[in-house]
Design a protein around this motif. Sequence first.
Motif, PDB file in Angstrom:
ATOM      1  N   THR A 251       0.652  -1.347  -0.150  1.00  0.00           N
ATOM      2  CA  THR A 251       0.063  -0.088  -0.030  1.00  0.00           C
ATOM      3  C   THR A 251       0.944   1.305  -0.043  1.00  0.00           C
ATOM      4  N   LEU A 252       1.900   1.326   0.846  1.00  0.00           N
ATOM      5  CA  LEU A 252       2.883   2.389   0.847  1.00  0.00           C
ATOM      6  C   LEU A 252       3.674   2.527  -0.350  1.00  0.00           C
ATOM      7  N   LEU A 253       4.002   1.646  -1.018  1.00  0.00           N
ATOM      8  CA  LEU A 253       4.520   1.743  -2.456  1.00  0.00           C
ATOM      9  C   LEU A 253       3.526   2.308  -3.319  1.00  0.00           C
ATOM     10  N   ASN A 254       2.347   1.671  -3.427  1.00  0.00           N
ATOM     11  CA  ASN A 254       1.214   2.265  -4.311  1.00  0.00           C
ATOM     12  C   ASN A 254       0.927   3.733  -4.151  1.00  0.00           C
ATOM     13  N   GLU A 255       0.847   4.270  -2.825  1.00  0.00           N
ATOM     14  CA  GLU A 255       0.640   5.314  -2.765  1.00  0.00           C
ATOM     15  C   GLU A 255       1.670   6.482  -3.106  1.00  0.00           C
ATOM     16  N   GLU A 256       2.894   5.932  -3.100  1.00  0.00           N
ATOM     17  CA  GLU A 256       3.984   6.602  -3.621  1.00  0.00           C
ATOM     18  C   GLU A 256       4.015   6.684  -5.150  1.00  0.00           C
ATOM     19  N   ALA A 257       3.503   5.758  -5.821  1.00  0.00           N
ATOM     20  CA  ALA A 257       3.319   5.895  -7.219  1.00  0.00           C
ATOM     21  C   ALA A 257       2.264   6.894  -7.769  1.00  0.00           C
ATOM     22  N   VAL A 258       1.264   6.926  -6.943  1.00  0.00           N
ATOM     23  CA  VAL A 258       0.166   7.642  -7.192  1.00  0.00           C
ATOM     24  C   VAL A 258       0.429   9.138  -6.779  1.00  0.00           C
ATOM     25  N   LYS A 259       1.264   9.280  -5.693  1.00  0.00           N
ATOM     26  CA  LYS A 259       1.720  10.754  -5.354  1.00  0.00           C
ATOM     27  C   LYS A 259       2.443  11.255  -6.437  1.00  0.00           C
ATOM     28  N   TYR A 260       3.382  10.670  -7.009  1.00  0.00           N
ATOM     29  CA  TYR A 260       4.363  11.246  -8.224  1.00  0.00           C
ATOM     30  C   TYR A 260       3.409  11.613  -9.425  1.00  0.00           C
ATOM     31  N   ALA A 261       2.388  10.579  -9.873  1.00  0.00           N
ATOM     32  CA  ALA A 261       1.606  10.704 -10.842  1.00  0.00           C
ATOM     33  C   ALA A 261       0.678  12.040 -10.841  1.00  0.00           C
ATOM     34  N   ILE A 262       0.181  12.138  -9.684  1.00  0.00           N
ATOM     35  CA  ILE A 262      -0.753  13.365  -9.429  1.00  0.00           C
ATOM     36  C   ILE A 262      -0.199  14.373  -9.763  1.00  0.00           C
ATOM     37  N   ILE A 263       1.217  14.635  -9.232  1.00  0.00           N
ATOM     38  CA  ILE A 263       1.954  15.764  -9.381  1.00  0.00           C
ATOM     39  C   ILE A 263       2.352  16.101 -11.029  1.00  0.00           C
ATOM     40  N   VAL A 264       2.461  15.066 -11.603  1.00  0.00           N
ATOM     41  CA  VAL A 264       2.832  15.245 -13.033  1.00  0.00           C
ATOM     42  C   VAL A 264       1.625  15.690 -13.716  1.00  0.00           C
ATOM     43  N   VAL A 265       0.460  14.793 -13.451  1.00  0.00           N
ATOM     44  CA  VAL A 265      -0.865  15.216 -14.155  1.00  0.00           C
ATOM     45  C   VAL A 265      -1.236  16.685 -13.918  1.00  0.00           C
ATOM     46  N   ALA A 266      -1.002  17.011 -12.671  1.00  0.00           N
ATOM     47  CA  ALA A 266      -1.599  18.510 -12.165  1.00  0.00           C
ATOM     48  C   ALA A 266      -0.648  19.626 -12.749  1.00  0.00           C
ATOM     49  N   ASN A 267       0.484  19.254 -13.179  1.00  0.00           N
ATOM     50  CA  ASN A 267       1.261  20.267 -13.484  1.00  0.00           C
ATOM     51  C   ASN A 267       1.771  20.383 -15.013  1.00  0.00           C
ATOM     52  N   LEU A 268       1.385  19.454 -15.629  1.00  0.00           N
ATOM     53  CA  LEU A 268       2.047  19.111 -17.089  1.00  0.00           C
ATOM     54  C   LEU A 268       1.246  20.312 -17.768  1.00  0.00           C
ATOM     55  N   PRO A 269       0.106  20.626 -17.973  1.00  0.00           N
ATOM     56  CA  PRO A 269      -0.416  21.817 -18.802  1.00  0.00           C
ATOM     57  C   PRO A 269      -0.011  22.786 -18.531  1.00  0.00           C
ATOM     58  N   ILE A 270       0.480  23.378 -17.408  1.00  0.00           N
ATOM     59  CA  ILE A 270       1.080  24.467 -17.212  1.00  0.00           C
ATOM     60  C   ILE A 270       2.550  24.473 -17.902  1.00  0.00           C
ATOM     61  N   LEU A 271       3.242  23.332 -17.662  1.00  0.00           N
ATOM     62  CA  LEU A 271       4.544  23.348 -18.043  1.00  0.00           C
ATOM     63  C   LEU A 271       4.430  23.205 -19.794  1.00  0.00           C
ATOM     64  N   LEU A 272       3.559  22.732 -20.382  1.00  0.00           N
ATOM     65  CA  LEU A 272       3.355  22.763 -21.898  1.00  0.00           C
ATOM     66  C   LEU A 272       3.123  24.381 -22.233  1.00  0.00           C
ATOM     67  N   LEU A 273       2.409  24.893 -21.491  1.00  0.00           N
ATOM     68  CA  LEU A 273       2.186  26.484 -21.890  1.00  0.00           C
ATOM     69  C   LEU A 273       3.247  27.438 -22.048  1.00  0.00           C
ATOM     70  N   TYR A 274       3.909  27.115 -20.927  1.00  0.00           N
ATOM     71  CA  TYR A 274       5.354  28.225 -20.760  1.00  0.00           C
ATOM     72  C   TYR A 274       5.902  28.200 -22.275  1.00  0.00           C
ATOM     73  N   PRO A 275       6.431  27.087 -22.775  1.00  0.00           N
ATOM     74  CA  PRO A 275       7.352  26.887 -23.920  1.00  0.00           C
ATOM     75  C   PRO A 275       6.482  27.870 -25.267  1.00  0.00           C
ATOM     76  N   LEU A 276       5.073  27.887 -25.292  1.00  0.00           N
ATOM     77  CA  LEU A 276       4.559  28.422 -26.303  1.00  0.00           C
ATOM     78  C   LEU A 276       4.672  29.704 -26.096  1.00  0.00           C
ATOM     79  N   LEU A 277       4.495  30.169 -24.947  1.00  0.00           N
ATOM     80  CA  LEU A 277       4.615  31.771 -24.851  1.00  0.00           C
ATOM     81  C   LEU A 277       5.920  32.236 -24.576  1.00  0.00           C
ATOM     82  N   GLN A 278       6.993  31.343 -24.325  1.00  0.00           N
ATOM     83  CA  GLN A 278       8.125  32.036 -23.899  1.00  0.00           C
ATOM     84  C   GLN A 278       8.637  33.074 -24.999  1.00  0.00           C
TER      85      GLN A 278
END
Length: 292
Positions: A251-278
């Motif tokens: 369970t602890l291992l699965n929680e670790e995987a979900v935690k990092y996946a959530i961080i990537v999913v939550a921040n990816l759109p903004i990370l992709l927006l910046y190169p377009l406007l840079q």
Amino acid sequence: MRIRNVSLFDVVNGVILVLVCAVVVYPLIFVLSASISNPSAVLSGNMWLWPVDITFYGYERVFSNSDILTGYTNTMIYTTVGTAVNVVMTVMAAYPLSLPSFKGRNVIMAAIVFTMFFSGGLIPTYMVVRDLGLTNTMWALILPNAVSVYNILVMRTYYQSSIPGEILEAAAIDGSSDFRTLTKIVLPLSGPILAVMVLFYAVGHWNAYFSALIYLTDRELYPLQLFMREILIQGQMEEMVNAADSSHNQTLLNEEAVKYAIIVVANLPILLLYPLLQKYFVKGVMIGAIKG
């Protein structure tokens, strides 16, 4: 002192910039790699840069969670609509305040700047939003923050320093109205500063959670950040990893995987927006921040 036509300053500056880039880029690569790596390799320290034993378990759990998808959709809507409202309001305020012919602009500007230092506070703001009937609506997250005084100042300075007065005078002589001059002449010349405003406002809306925490009680309206708060802070991670069917260690291992996946999913759109406007971002910030 020069080394092969390269000054010592350039060498030192280059080294410092490389170190700064490493400090900034490494966490991004690490989080992305950790999100698709075996959680045991991440926790044991065997994964320090590139993915190890690639698995997409975290992303499977994230995208199978209906709350995450609801929050993602809501956040996309709030960010798109909110940014559009913000940019329109900022342009409509900054452009007339930049015109020398606009009488009383200094008084109005002083009143606007006053709000940067003094505000009504949280409780009066909540009461206004409640009495307007905006609670539990999308507009509670958009209208109270429809314009930023700081961004008005930046855009106003851009118009004063980058839009030649002669162009505006010529348009007036030709019979162009103020609104037509704004839409046909000023806005086409405002690409850099508009890109800056879009990025500033979009990032603010995407990361916002406090207004939603105060004004929303309907879970169907929650933005992504509130669901992330529940999962990462309030201990609801176990619901996403089928804890009842796993051992404690798994369970602890699965929680670790979900935690990092959530961080990537939550921040990816903004990370992709910046190169377009840079391309416009640096120019817009510099011109908008300094009156030349």
